[in-house]
Design a protein around this motif. Structure first.
Motif, PDB file in Angstrom:
ATOM      1  N   GLY A 161      13.458  34.131   8.077  1.00  0.00           N
ATOM      2  CA  GLY A 161      13.191  35.316   9.005  1.00  0.00           C
ATOM      3  C   GLY A 161      11.748  36.101   8.778  1.00  0.00           C
ATOM      4  O   GLY A 161      11.323  35.841   7.761  1.00  0.00           O
ATOM      5  N   ALA A 162      11.809  37.000   9.606  1.00  0.00           N
ATOM      6  CA  ALA A 162      10.471  37.767   9.570  1.00  0.00           C
ATOM      7  C   ALA A 162      10.681  39.256  10.333  1.00  0.00           C
ATOM      8  O   ALA A 162      11.355  39.305  11.228  1.00  0.00           O
ATOM      9  CB  ALA A 162       9.186  37.164  10.248  1.00  0.00           C
ATOM     10  N   VAL A 163      10.343  40.337   9.644  1.00  0.00           N
ATOM     11  CA  VAL A 163      10.429  41.692  10.066  1.00  0.00           C
ATOM     12  C   VAL A 163       8.944  42.405   9.944  1.00  0.00           C
ATOM     13  O   VAL A 163       8.330  42.462   8.911  1.00  0.00           O
ATOM     14  CB  VAL A 163      11.387  42.474   9.203  1.00  0.00           C
ATOM     15  CG1 VAL A 163      11.536  43.981   9.862  1.00  0.00           C
ATOM     16  CG2 VAL A 163      12.802  41.813   9.319  1.00  0.00           C
ATOM     17  N   ASP A 164       8.625  42.813  11.191  1.00  0.00           N
ATOM     18  CA  ASP A 164       7.357  43.704  11.369  1.00  0.00           C
ATOM     19  C   ASP A 164       7.676  45.013  11.769  1.00  0.00           C
ATOM     20  O   ASP A 164       8.139  45.062  12.910  1.00  0.00           O
ATOM     21  CB  ASP A 164       6.488  42.974  12.337  1.00  0.00           C
ATOM     22  CG  ASP A 164       5.034  43.428  12.558  1.00  0.00           C
ATOM     23  OD1 ASP A 164       5.019  44.856  12.135  1.00  0.00           O
ATOM     24  OD2 ASP A 164       4.198  42.686  12.685  1.00  0.00           O
ATOM     25  N   VAL A 165       7.744  45.920  10.865  1.00  0.00           N
ATOM     26  CA  VAL A 165       8.132  47.463  10.955  1.00  0.00           C
ATOM     27  C   VAL A 165       7.090  47.958  12.159  1.00  0.00           C
ATOM     28  O   VAL A 165       7.526  48.753  12.981  1.00  0.00           O
ATOM     29  CB  VAL A 165       7.896  48.130   9.715  1.00  0.00           C
ATOM     30  CG1 VAL A 165       8.322  49.571  10.035  1.00  0.00           C
ATOM     31  CG2 VAL A 165       9.035  47.646   8.974  1.00  0.00           C
ATOM     32  N   ARG A 166       5.787  47.832  11.846  1.00  0.00           N
ATOM     33  CA  ARG A 166       4.914  48.566  12.861  1.00  0.00           C
ATOM     34  C   ARG A 166       5.070  47.922  14.243  1.00  0.00           C
ATOM     35  O   ARG A 166       5.268  48.841  15.226  1.00  0.00           O
ATOM     36  CB  ARG A 166       3.503  48.169  12.423  1.00  0.00           C
ATOM     37  CG  ARG A 166       2.351  49.025  13.460  1.00  0.00           C
ATOM     38  CD  ARG A 166       0.978  48.776  12.747  1.00  0.00           C
ATOM     39  NE  ARG A 166       0.608  49.517  11.670  1.00  0.00           N
ATOM     40  CZ  ARG A 166       0.563  50.788  11.695  1.00  0.00           C
ATOM     41  NH1 ARG A 166       0.495  51.363  12.682  1.00  0.00           N
ATOM     42  NH2 ARG A 166       0.284  51.431  10.506  1.00  0.00           N
ATOM     43  N   GLU A 167       5.288  46.527  14.388  1.00  0.00           N
ATOM     44  CA  GLU A 167       5.439  46.040  15.874  1.00  0.00           C
ATOM     45  C   GLU A 167       6.964  46.128  16.244  1.00  0.00           C
ATOM     46  O   GLU A 167       7.330  45.782  17.486  1.00  0.00           O
ATOM     47  CB  GLU A 167       5.002  44.506  15.715  1.00  0.00           C
ATOM     48  CG  GLU A 167       3.533  44.464  15.592  1.00  0.00           C
ATOM     49  CD  GLU A 167       2.459  45.037  16.788  1.00  0.00           C
ATOM     50  OE1 GLU A 167       3.137  45.129  17.790  1.00  0.00           O
ATOM     51  OE2 GLU A 167       1.737  45.505  16.611  1.00  0.00           O
TER      52      GLU A 167
END
Length: 837
Positions: A161-167
């Motif tokens: 999994g991956a989380v990109d807060v800015r995007e």
């Protein structure tokens, strides 16, 4: 302060190395309902080159273990100028139950299970927080709802999994669930058992956001989610409905689901595959593509051996019926779309309901059973409703009709009595508006085939139990349409007690808004002696002997009923007197004596007409009223009735033919011999000869004759293929030895639709069933009947010429309406007329 004073440079530091070896940390939390204690031990922290110098990287390694055998391993780098970080973190063996007190605000029961976590965490001012390489492994999860109901999961995996807060983007490669076991109950108060896990909402601080506010904020922030693959494997689902008296239980095993390419908020087409097992043999499988918003589902559904009887306890008790057996099979292609808040779609495929049995709601045993009910070539739309079916086949079926001692009929035993105290209020204006806006349904059934039917009837309401059975009820109904101008052809037949033949033929339109019906029913050779329970109860006599023949025609058009009921009693005699308080007080024996002709027959013609919209109109009551009036007339004016029935002693005005053929029997040949003598002695007139056909009875006999010719043609071909030839005058003979073989040969050469099994091969049928299907598909139209009528006229002319060739110039064929009703006698006839020379 002078403006030229320089700013003090920041304090820079650099720590070469800082370490902690075998550290320990004790934690105790008394703020929760059940205090939580944790001990972190074997703490090892190693920091190298820790500095706030610009772009100076500091390496950090941390490992520890809790007293509950939770292991943490974190390593990475930190830069203070500018601030950035990159860490790989892994936590193994986190037990859920010790930390359940932190969830007691929301949950009533502790959760069990063990979680392993790992991820890479990156931060920089430009990219903000980013999580990648997220892996979650949850094993042995247990979520209790009640003592009996719970959710178990052997394994849960979140992979990559991956989380990109800015995007504002979340991406997951795959989620796996395996070994699930779900138990749910609908409680007596209507709630579901999982609701018991949740505590009632508590008062919250005004600064704490509600769930609705959190959801709204998430929607406003427009986070996106993508899931590459979602799978559920080897899962069991159990559901109990405690609101019903029987506490029905549904068990679904081996549930599996595969979903790919799920996206939010912009949905994409996602392939899916679902499978499950219901009961011991039931299999359900669905695969295709779906878009969850706006809804768009394409599915190929396969159902095999779906057990209907397993759902008996879910049937509301007020319906009063139960399925004893039955299995559903289907291959269905389904498409469903959402357009402007409306659901539309299409479907196509086949459906089979096999070995079905419906229990008798009044008596014991089964009321309706069949071996197979098939819907072939089904195709349609949901809105506007369209349903087209190529073939509907019902085979080897049984209907057991019973009347109980208290007068209840099992066919009307389904459902509780309606509450008549408060009639429903219908807004006629709304109903009219709905009727004007709704498009009429387009329904079409090309052919309905019935085969191997048995209908039994038992009446226990009369003093002596009456029972009878109709066997081999079958045939076909072809061309049913919902349009008013399309009429379906009906051709059904059967045998009462394996002896008395029944045929039903005509045209119907049951699918249109305005019912149309034109049916002719012929029932021959019904033995009346078994009817003694009724004759004794309502007439006051037993039946000594007699047979009944019925020729009925019923027409319904625009709610108007016109019926013709031709009834013939043959050799009908009453027996002993029966004491009954329900018997009519009329001279039954006198009426029968007056109605009989010199052939010991009683012929009745009872016409009926009426309006179905008239609440006072009843077809049965009308017929019985006519019969009663006839009996009253026999009692009050017997000589008038007798005169109305008298006919001439000798009649040469016509020649009778057996139905379906143009061959003279011996009796008619003798009549023509006498007529030839009359003509020979009266040379002053000529003879007109007009042939006729019986529209109602000739077709069936014509089919029998045509079938016999087909069998002989097959026998002739077989003879010729063997190199044999017929001697002069030799006739082909069909006997018991070759009949079955020839019938099968003709049946296999036929081109009409025939019953087939699931793999498309012809179903093996008894001789009687093959004969029945062949007969129903022999075309008998206007042209064939016209040829038959002409052949009959020619047969009479040729017979007279053969008797006396001098009569030839005096014999003339006359063209006429071949279906004109006779003044008397059979419609299969030749009428003779005299004209001056």
């Amino acid at each position: 302060m002078p403006q030229d004073v320089e700013e003090t440079p920041p304090l820079l530091f650099n720590v070469e190395r800082a370490t902690i070896f075998d550290g320990m940390l004790h934690f105790h939390d008394d703020l929760v309902a059940e205090p939580v204690t944790e001990t972190l031990q074997a703490i090892s922290l190693d920091i190298r080159q820790f500095s706030n110098h610009p772009r100076q990287h500091s390496a950090i390694d941390l490992t520890l273990q809790s007293a509950r055998q939770v292991n943490l391993d974190a390593s990475g780098e930190v830069t203070l100028q500018p601030l950035s970080a990159a860490f790989n973190v892994g936590v193994d063996g986190i037990p859920l139950q010790p930390y359940s007190p932190y969830l007691q605000t929301w949950l009533t029961q502790p959760l069990r299970g063990v979680i392993d976590l790992s991820a890479r965490i990156d931060y920089s001012p430009q990219a903000d927080v980013q999580l990648s390489e997220i892996h979650v492994h949850l094993r042995d999860l247990l979520i209790p709802f009640t003592a009996e109901d719970q959710f178990k999961l052997v394994e849960f995996n979140l992979i990559d999994g991956a989380v990109d807060v800015r995007e504002q983007r979340i991406a997951i490669e795959e989620i796996q669930l395996a070994g699930g076991d779900v138990g749910l109950t609908r409680l007596t108060d209507g709630r579901f058992s999982p609701e018991l896990l949740l505590r009632k909402a508590q008062a919250v601080d005004e600064f704490v956001k509600t769930d609705e506010e959190i959801v709204k904020e998430m929607a406003d922030e427009q986070w996106s989610l993508s899931l590459g693959r979602f799978t559920i494997g080897t899962t069991r689902f159990g559901f109990t409905d405690a609101t019903m008296a029987a506490n029905p239980r549904l068990e679904v095993h081996n549930i599996s689901l595969e979903l790919e390419e799920l996206h939010y908020p912009v949905a994409q087409s996602s392939p899916y595959l679902f499978a499950a097992q219901v009961g011991k043999r039931g299999r359900v499988k669905a695969e295709g593509q779906l878009v969850y918003t706006p809804l768009n589902v394409a599915a190929q559904i396969h159902v095999e051996d779906f057990p209907l009887a397993d759902f008996n306890d879910f049937i509301p008790p007020e319906l009063s019926f139960a399925v004893a057996d039955g299995y559903l099979h289907t291959d269905l292609k389904l498409g469903v779309k959402q357009l402007d808040n409306k659901i539309s779609g299409s479907f196509s495929g086949d459906l089979d309901l096999t070995y079905f049995a419906l229990r008798d709601p009044v008596g014991s045993g089964n009321m309706i059973t069949w071996d197979g009910f098939s819907i072939k070539g089904m195709d349609g739309n949901i809105d506007p409703l369209r349903l087209h079916i190529s073939e509907l086949v019902l085979n080897n079926y049984l209907a057991a009709i019973q009347i109980s001692p208290d007068g209840r009929m099992n066919l009307t035993g389904f459902g509780a009595p309606m509450n008549e105290e408060v009639p429903p209020v219908v807004d006629e204006s709304l109903a009219a508006a709905d009727a004007s806006t709704n498009n009429p349904a387009d329904i079409r059934i090309d052919e309905v085939t019935l085969q191997g039917g048995t209908v039994s009837f038992v009446d226990r309401h009369v003093p002596r139990v009456f029972s009878t059975t109709m066997y081999d009820l079958g045939g076909r109904i072809s061309g049913m349409r919902s349009t008013a101008d399309m009429l379906a052809d009906v051709d059904l037949r059967g045998r009462l007690e394996n002896h008395s033949p029944l045929t039903i033929s005509g045209k119907i339109n049951p699918l249109s808004e305005d019912l149309y019906l034109d049916l002719t029913l012929s029932f021959k050779d019904i033995d009346l002696t078994p009817m003694t329970p009724y004759s004794g109860t309502y007439l006051g006599y037993t039946i000594d002997r007699g047979k009944l023949n019925l020729d009925l025609n019923y027409q319904i058009e625009q709610q108007q009923v016109v019926a013709s009921n031709k009834v013939m009693f043959d050799q009908f005699n009453l027996g002993e007197t029966v004491q009954s308080d329900k018997a009519v007080n009329l001279p039954i024996r006198l009426a029968i004596a007056l109605l009989k002709d010199r052939n010991d027959e009683i012929h009745l013609n009872i016409p009926v007409s009426g309006d179905l919209n008239d609440p006072n109109f009843s077809l049965a009551n009308t017929i019985f009223s006519v019969l009663r009036n006839l009996l009253v007339r026999a009692a009050t004016a017997p000589f008038s009735l007798l005169s109305a029935m008298l006919g001439s002693d000798k009649d040469y005005s016509g020649v009778e033919f057996a139905h379906g053929i143009a061959h003279l029997d011996d009796a008619q040949q003798e009549k023509l011999t006498e007529l030839a003598g009359v003509l020979q002695s009266r040379p002053a007139f000529n003879l007109e000869i007009s042939g006729f056909a019986d529209r109602d009875n000739d077709p069936e006999a014509y089919r029998q004759d045509r079938l016999e010719r087909l069998l002989k043609e097959a026998l002739l071909r077989n003879t010729q293929r063997r190199g044999q030839s017929l001697a002069e005058g030799e006739e082909l003979i069909i006997n018991e030895e070759n009949y079955s073989e020839l019938l099968l040969q003709v049946y296999e050469e036929a081109t009409f639709p025939r019953p087939r099994n699931l793999i498309g091969m012809l179903t093996s049928l008894p001789d009687e069933e093959m004969e029945k299907l062949l007969l129903t598909h022999i075309v008998v139209g206007e042209g064939q009947l016209a040829d038959l009528a002409r052949d009959r006229a020619l047969a009479v002319r040729n017979a007279l010429e053969a008797i006396n060739e001098e009569l030839t110039p005096r014999l003339f064929l006359k063209k006429t309406d071949i279906f004109a009703d006779p003044n008397e006698g059979p419609a299969s006839r030749v009428e003779l007329g005299i004209i001056p020379r």
